[in-house]
Design an enzyme around this catalytic site. Structure first.
Site, PDB file in Angstrom:
ATOM      1  CE  LYS A   1      45.366  38.379  45.483  1.00  0.00           C
ATOM      2  NZ  LYS A   1      44.130  37.653  45.813  1.00  0.00           N
TER       3      LYS A   1
ATOM      4  NE  ARG B   1      49.124  33.462  46.898  1.00  0.00           N
ATOM      5  CZ  ARG B   1      48.377  33.890  45.881  1.00  0.00           C
ATOM      6  NH1 ARG B   1      48.848  34.721  45.000  1.00  0.00           N
ATOM      7  NH2 ARG B   1      47.169  33.428  45.766  1.00  0.00           N
TER       8      ARG B   1
ATOM      9  NE  ARG C   1      38.506  33.948  39.328  1.00  0.00           N
ATOM     10  CZ  ARG C   1      39.571  34.106  40.103  1.00  0.00           C
ATOM     11  NH1 ARG C   1      40.094  35.294  40.274  1.00  0.00           N
ATOM     12  NH2 ARG C   1      40.098  33.070  40.720  1.00  0.00           N
TER      13      ARG C   1
ATOM     14  NE  ARG D   1      42.303  31.274  38.616  1.00  0.00           N
ATOM     15  CZ  ARG D   1      42.847  32.179  39.428  1.00  0.00           C
ATOM     16  NH1 ARG D   1      42.904  33.450  39.050  1.00  0.00           N
ATOM     17  NH2 ARG D   1      43.334  31.845  40.600  1.00  0.00           N
TER      18      ARG D   1
ATOM     19  NE  ARG E   1      42.612  29.908  44.763  1.00  0.00           N
ATOM     20  CZ  ARG E   1      41.752  30.476  43.921  1.00  0.00           C
ATOM     21  NH1 ARG E   1      40.755  29.768  43.403  1.00  0.00           N
ATOM     22  NH2 ARG E   1      41.885  31.734  43.592  1.00  0.00           N
TER      23      ARG E   1
HETATM   24  P1  AP5 Z   1      39.617  38.884  41.030  1.00  0.00           P
HETATM   25  O1  AP5 Z   1      40.013  40.288  40.731  1.00  0.00           O
HETATM   26  O2  AP5 Z   1      39.879  37.846  39.982  1.00  0.00           O
HETATM   27  O3  AP5 Z   1      40.207  38.449  42.455  1.00  0.00           O
HETATM   28  P2  AP5 Z   1      41.678  38.049  42.895  1.00  0.00           P
HETATM   29  O4  AP5 Z   1      41.888  38.603  44.264  1.00  0.00           O
HETATM   30  O5  AP5 Z   1      42.673  38.447  41.829  1.00  0.00           O
HETATM   31  O6  AP5 Z   1      41.498  36.487  42.972  1.00  0.00           O
HETATM   32  P3  AP5 Z   1      42.447  35.302  42.530  1.00  0.00           P
HETATM   33  O7  AP5 Z   1      41.642  34.048  42.674  1.00  0.00           O
HETATM   34  O8  AP5 Z   1      43.055  35.531  41.180  1.00  0.00           O
HETATM   35  O9  AP5 Z   1      43.534  35.389  43.604  1.00  0.00           O
HETATM   36  P4  AP5 Z   1      44.443  34.285  44.058  1.00  0.00           P
HETATM   37  O10 AP5 Z   1      45.354  35.083  44.902  1.00  0.00           O
HETATM   38  O11 AP5 Z   1      43.841  33.113  44.697  1.00  0.00           O
HETATM   39  O12 AP5 Z   1      44.997  33.659  42.683  1.00  0.00           O
HETATM   40  P5  AP5 Z   1      46.359  33.851  41.890  1.00  0.00           P
HETATM   41  O13 AP5 Z   1      46.043  33.804  40.463  1.00  0.00           O
HETATM   42  O14 AP5 Z   1      47.148  34.976  42.434  1.00  0.00           O
HETATM   43  O15 AP5 Z   1      38.061  38.895  41.400  1.00  0.00           O
HETATM   44  C1  AP5 Z   1      37.378  37.686  41.723  1.00  0.00           C
HETATM   45  C2  AP5 Z   1      35.934  37.752  41.152  1.00  0.00           C
HETATM   46  O16 AP5 Z   1      35.218  38.772  41.832  1.00  0.00           O
HETATM   47  C3  AP5 Z   1      35.871  38.101  39.650  1.00  0.00           C
HETATM   48  O17 AP5 Z   1      34.820  37.384  39.065  1.00  0.00           O
HETATM   49  C4  AP5 Z   1      35.582  39.613  39.634  1.00  0.00           C
HETATM   50  O18 AP5 Z   1      34.853  40.009  38.484  1.00  0.00           O
HETATM   51  C5  AP5 Z   1      34.755  39.780  40.916  1.00  0.00           C
HETATM   52  N1  AP5 Z   1      34.994  41.062  41.586  1.00  0.00           N
HETATM   53  C6  AP5 Z   1      36.194  41.686  41.775  1.00  0.00           C
HETATM   54  N2  AP5 Z   1      36.033  42.839  42.446  1.00  0.00           N
HETATM   55  C7  AP5 Z   1      34.687  42.945  42.693  1.00  0.00           C
HETATM   56  C8  AP5 Z   1      33.883  43.909  43.367  1.00  0.00           C
HETATM   57  N3  AP5 Z   1      34.409  45.025  43.929  1.00  0.00           N
HETATM   58  N4  AP5 Z   1      32.544  43.683  43.442  1.00  0.00           N
HETATM   59  C9  AP5 Z   1      31.993  42.572  42.880  1.00  0.00           C
HETATM   60  N5  AP5 Z   1      32.702  41.631  42.225  1.00  0.00           N
HETATM   61  C10 AP5 Z   1      34.036  41.808  42.144  1.00  0.00           C
HETATM   62  O19 AP5 Z   1      47.139  32.533  42.336  1.00  0.00           O
HETATM   63  C11 AP5 Z   1      46.720  31.249  41.890  1.00  0.00           C
HETATM   64  C12 AP5 Z   1      47.707  30.206  42.406  1.00  0.00           C
HETATM   65  O20 AP5 Z   1      49.033  30.469  41.896  1.00  0.00           O
HETATM   66  C13 AP5 Z   1      47.898  30.145  43.927  1.00  0.00           C
HETATM   67  O21 AP5 Z   1      46.892  29.367  44.556  1.00  0.00           O
HETATM   68  C14 AP5 Z   1      49.295  29.509  44.012  1.00  0.00           C
HETATM   69  O22 AP5 Z   1      49.253  28.124  43.785  1.00  0.00           O
HETATM   70  C15 AP5 Z   1      50.030  30.155  42.856  1.00  0.00           C
HETATM   71  N6  AP5 Z   1      50.708  31.397  43.264  1.00  0.00           N
HETATM   72  C16 AP5 Z   1      50.441  32.656  42.805  1.00  0.00           C
HETATM   73  N7  AP5 Z   1      51.231  33.544  43.399  1.00  0.00           N
HETATM   74  C17 AP5 Z   1      52.018  32.858  44.264  1.00  0.00           C
HETATM   75  C18 AP5 Z   1      53.039  33.228  45.186  1.00  0.00           C
HETATM   76  N8  AP5 Z   1      53.394  34.511  45.366  1.00  0.00           N
HETATM   77  N9  AP5 Z   1      53.632  32.250  45.908  1.00  0.00           N
HETATM   78  C19 AP5 Z   1      53.300  30.959  45.755  1.00  0.00           C
HETATM   79  N10 AP5 Z   1      52.335  30.535  44.908  1.00  0.00           N
HETATM   80  C20 AP5 Z   1      51.697  31.480  44.173  1.00  0.00           C
END
Ligand code: AP5
Length: 230
Positions: free
Chosen positions: A26, A101, A140, A173, A184
């Protein structure tokens, strides 16, 4: 007329939600789509992490949930997103990464947009298998300074451990440790996956194979949304 509906009148209204499990890509795709459409990339995870690094009350509160791989309460997250979407740069559109979410968050977004006479363009689901998610997250590395994201195998920095863009030392992270990653993914299955049905019922869902190379995923999404910049 609100700023959001004025932007709609002007014909500039790419408003995207990116759905997908942790590690589905994402953040990676949101950055590319934001650059393509010249709209802000709004990541709730990044806003929480930024607050945490600044030691704000919001950041310290969110940390307790994030470190365990749990979701921050809906009311806190919804208020934070509503404030962000009222900022001037979001009037011409946005890519939401990590929000909504939960079903209550999806309802809240729908109500916010209805209040501004604005509509979502699409909810893009990045589909990636569970095994691949774990491999992506545990390898990552992120830049704590500029937010760039790398992967030790799929997208390594030019110099090991150093951000290509700003030269800062890369870090892992806290929530990318294997046990937290598993929590997660379970939280996603229980609380976020129902949004697929929610957006499909509104004919907004665009499902894309997120296991393709990064640039192929980006091109596929842009093609599904109609190609050119707005
Ligand atoms: P990346 O692009 O970083 O993936 P992502 O889907 O953004 O993963 P996240 O871990 O950031 O998502 P998340 O939803 O768990 O975390 P968030 O920060 O939102 O890619 C991942 C890896 O794969 C990278 O190394 C990249 O290089 C590689 N990659 C990407 N695309 C690729 C491809 N096509 N091929 C090969 N490799 C690839 O949330 C963190 C925390 O915040 C949550 O757990 C929660 O506690 C809180 N939070 C955030 N939003 C909310 C909400 N709306 N409500 C409540 N709590 C929330």
């Amino acid at each position: 007329m609100t700023g959001h509906s004025q932007a709609k009148e002007a014909g500039i209204f790419v408003r995207l939600v990116l759905l997908g499990a942790p590690g589905a890509g994402k953040g990676t795709q949101a950055a590319a789509l934001a650059a393509h459409y010249r709209i802000p990339h709004i990541s709730t995870g990044d806003i929480f992490r930024q607050n945490l690094s600044q030691g704000t009350r919001l950041g310290l509160m969110a940390r307790g949930y994030m470190d365990q791989g749990l979701l921050v309460p809906d009311n806190v997250t919804e208020a934070m997103v509503a404030d962000r979407l009222r900022e001037a740069d979001a009037l011409a559109g946005f890519v939401l990464d990590g929000f909504p979410r939960t079903l209550p968050q999806a309802d809240a977004l729908e109500q916010m947009l209805a209040g501004w006479q604005a509509e979502l363009t699409a909810a893009v689901l990045l589909a990636v298998s569970a095994e691949r998610l774990v491999a992506r997250l545990t390898a990552r590395r992120v830049c704590p300074q500029c937010g760039a994201t790398y992967h030790l195998a799929f997208h390594p920095p030019q110099t090991a451990g150093v951000c290509d863009r700003c030269g800062a030392a890369l870090v892992q992270r806290d929530d990318d440790a294997a046990p937290t990653v598993r929590t997660r993914i379970s939280v996603y299955e229980e609380q976020t996956a129902p949004l697929i049905t929610f957006y499909r019922a509104r004919s907004l869902l665009q499902e894309v194979n997120g296991e393709q190379p990064v640039d192929v995923v980006t091109a596929t999404v842009i093609a599904r949304l109609g190609g050119a910049r707005p």
